[in-house]
Write a protein that holds these residues in place. Structure first.
Motif, PDB file in Angstrom:
ATOM      1  N   VAL A 176     -30.224   2.300  14.237  1.00 55.45           N
ATOM      2  CA  VAL A 176     -29.828   3.248  15.085  1.00 55.45           C
ATOM      3  C   VAL A 176     -29.821   4.769  14.376  1.00 55.45           C
ATOM      4  CG1 VAL A 176     -28.288   1.861  16.363  1.00 55.45           C
ATOM      5  CG2 VAL A 176     -27.348   2.854  14.257  1.00 55.45           C
ATOM      6  N   ARG A 184     -27.129   5.014  21.820  1.00 55.27           N
ATOM      7  CA  ARG A 184     -26.862   3.846  20.765  1.00 55.27           C
ATOM      8  C   ARG A 184     -26.489   2.468  21.304  1.00 55.27           C
ATOM      9  NH1 ARG A 184     -24.501   5.585  15.060  1.00 55.27           N
ATOM     10  NH2 ARG A 184     -25.988   7.291  14.773  1.00 55.27           N
ATOM     11  N   GLU A 185     -25.797   2.445  22.512  1.00 51.90           N
ATOM     12  CA  GLU A 185     -25.004   1.278  23.026  1.00 51.90           C
ATOM     13  C   GLU A 185     -26.323   0.244  23.600  1.00 51.90           C
ATOM     14  OE1 GLU A 185     -22.492  -1.326  23.825  1.00 51.90           O
ATOM     15  OE2 GLU A 185     -21.768   0.841  22.978  1.00 51.90           O
ATOM     16  N   LEU A 188     -27.231  -1.483  20.334  1.00 52.23           N
ATOM     17  CA  LEU A 188     -26.202  -2.294  19.641  1.00 52.23           C
ATOM     18  C   LEU A 188     -26.232  -3.757  20.501  1.00 52.23           C
ATOM     19  CD1 LEU A 188     -23.350   0.162  19.264  1.00 52.23           C
ATOM     20  CD2 LEU A 188     -24.910  -0.578  17.463  1.00 52.23           C
ATOM     21  N   GLU A 204     -27.957  -0.852   7.388  1.00 45.48           N
ATOM     22  CA  GLU A 204     -27.447  -0.069   8.212  1.00 45.48           C
ATOM     23  C   GLU A 204     -26.095   0.807   7.649  1.00 45.48           C
ATOM     24  OE1 GLU A 204     -26.990   2.509  10.714  1.00 45.48           O
ATOM     25  OE2 GLU A 204     -28.535   1.020  11.507  1.00 45.48           O
ATOM     26  N   ASP A 206     -24.232   2.643   9.953  1.00 48.33           N
ATOM     27  CA  ASP A 206     -23.135   2.789  11.015  1.00 48.33           C
ATOM     28  C   ASP A 206     -22.380   1.443  10.664  1.00 48.33           C
ATOM     29  OD1 ASP A 206     -21.937   2.096  13.302  1.00 48.33           O
ATOM     30  OD2 ASP A 206     -23.318   3.919  14.301  1.00 48.33           O
ATOM     31  N   ASP A 208     -19.595   0.474  12.532  1.00 49.40           N
ATOM     32  CA  ASP A 208     -19.182  -0.127  13.672  1.00 49.40           C
ATOM     33  C   ASP A 208     -20.325  -1.136  14.016  1.00 49.40           C
ATOM     34  OD1 ASP A 208     -17.220   1.477  14.230  1.00 49.40           O
ATOM     35  OD2 ASP A 208     -18.115   3.043  15.292  1.00 49.40           O
ATOM     36  N   LEU A 209     -21.778  -0.641  13.940  1.00 51.40           N
ATOM     37  CA  LEU A 209     -22.817  -1.991  14.191  1.00 51.40           C
ATOM     38  C   LEU A 209     -22.638  -2.817  13.048  1.00 51.40           C
ATOM     39  CD1 LEU A 209     -25.145  -2.938  15.198  1.00 51.40           C
ATOM     40  CD2 LEU A 209     -26.747  -1.294  14.139  1.00 51.40           C
ATOM     41  N   SER A 212     -19.357  -5.287  13.693  1.00 52.26           N
ATOM     42  CA  SER A 212     -19.628  -6.133  15.118  1.00 52.26           C
ATOM     43  C   SER A 212     -20.784  -7.197  15.013  1.00 52.26           C
ATOM     44  CB  SER A 212     -19.879  -5.002  15.980  1.00 52.26           C
ATOM     45  OG  SER A 212     -21.223  -4.531  15.911  1.00 52.26           O
ATOM     46  N   PHE A 213     -21.894  -6.867  13.984  1.00 50.06           N
ATOM     47  CA  PHE A 213     -22.856  -7.844  13.956  1.00 50.06           C
ATOM     48  C   PHE A 213     -22.918  -8.628  12.868  1.00 50.06           C
ATOM     49  CE2 PHE A 213     -27.183  -8.433  12.167  1.00 50.06           C
ATOM     50  CZ  PHE A 213     -27.976  -8.850  13.156  1.00 50.06           C
TER      51      PHE A 213
END
Length: 254
Positions: A176, A184-185, A188, A204, A206, A208-209, A212-213
């Protein structure tokens, strides 16, 4: 069959008197969602370049599916199932997503560059290209030259190209990076929906990514492994907060 698909042992990379990678050992489990994080200059991209053969290590060993690939050329690593994406797009701007994916699928299936005829004559190539276009939210722009695509769509195309190579190990290098927040959504969502049999190592910044991943995380600092653990363990580690998470996103590139 081993549960480890990719591993490196005591990897060292020196540039003159500078040690960019210092005795890094890492294991990527089969089917893993493993994130590699660290502040600017931590050596994340250098490590990926070592794993993919772009750089030769000064010391250490790399194995893929139990075989030593430490000195194997990059294109031979791709043939064995290790594929990467890049921070900066590596795309043919004059080609459409359909043409690009048909070319990659054709080459993957031993048809060389005859993708123009393959699109018309080889239904399996066309079907695979169409599957990838649908999965990566590119069907509506499949006939648009890549140079006119939104940046987020280019990133999706790049990941689609990687999947077209039928990898067993996928190295995602900041998927991203540079993508506007509104685009971005899709990325993701697509990263979250990658095939479960593909083992993924994600670089990464980010968070948040990342959180969540990933189900496993390795933290690099100054070219060495600071710690490794589950996302919960990493988030709670005071050393990580001190050297990385507490510094904010501006410190997270590298």
């Amino acid at each position: 069959m081993s549960d480890v698909v990719l591993s490196c042992q005591n990897l060292v990379k020196k540039f003159g008197g500078i040690t960019a990678t210092g005795n890094v050992s890492l294991q990527l489990a089969r089917g893993a969602r493993h994130a590699l994080i660290g502040p600017n200059g931590a050596g994340k991209t250098t490590l990926i370049n070592l794993l993919t053969g772009v750089l030769p290590p000064t010391e250490g060993r790399i194995t893929l599916e139990g075989e030593d690939i430490t000195r194997l050329a990059p294109h031979l690593r791709v043939r064995r199932g290790m594929v990467r994406t890049f921070q900066i797009n590596q795309l043919f701007l004059s080609m459409t997503p359909l043409q690009t994916l048909a070319l990659v699928v054709s080459q993957q299936r031993g048809l060389g560059g005859r993708f123009w005829s393959a699109l018309g004559r080889d239904r399996a190539v066309a079907e695979r290209a169409e599957q990838l276009l649908a999965h990566f939210h590119l069907a509506e722009v499949m006939d648009v030259p890549t140079e006119y695509l939104a940046y987020g769509k280019r990133r999706l195309l790049e990941i689609a190209i990687a999947l077209a190579c039928e990898p067993r190990v996928l190295l995602l290098d900041e998927p991203v990076a540079g993508v506007p927040a509104g685009e971005r959504e899709e990325i993701l969502q697509t990263v979250a929906e990658l095939p479960s049999d593909v083992s993924v190592l994600l670089i990464e910044h980010d968070m948040d990514l990342v959180f969540s991943f990933a189900n496993r995380m390795t933290v690099l600092v100054n070219g060495t492994v600071l710690t490794e653990g589950s996302p919960e363990e990493i988030a709670a580690d005071p050393r990580v907060k001190e050297v990385y998470l507490g510094h904010g996103e501006e410190a997270a590139h590298g």
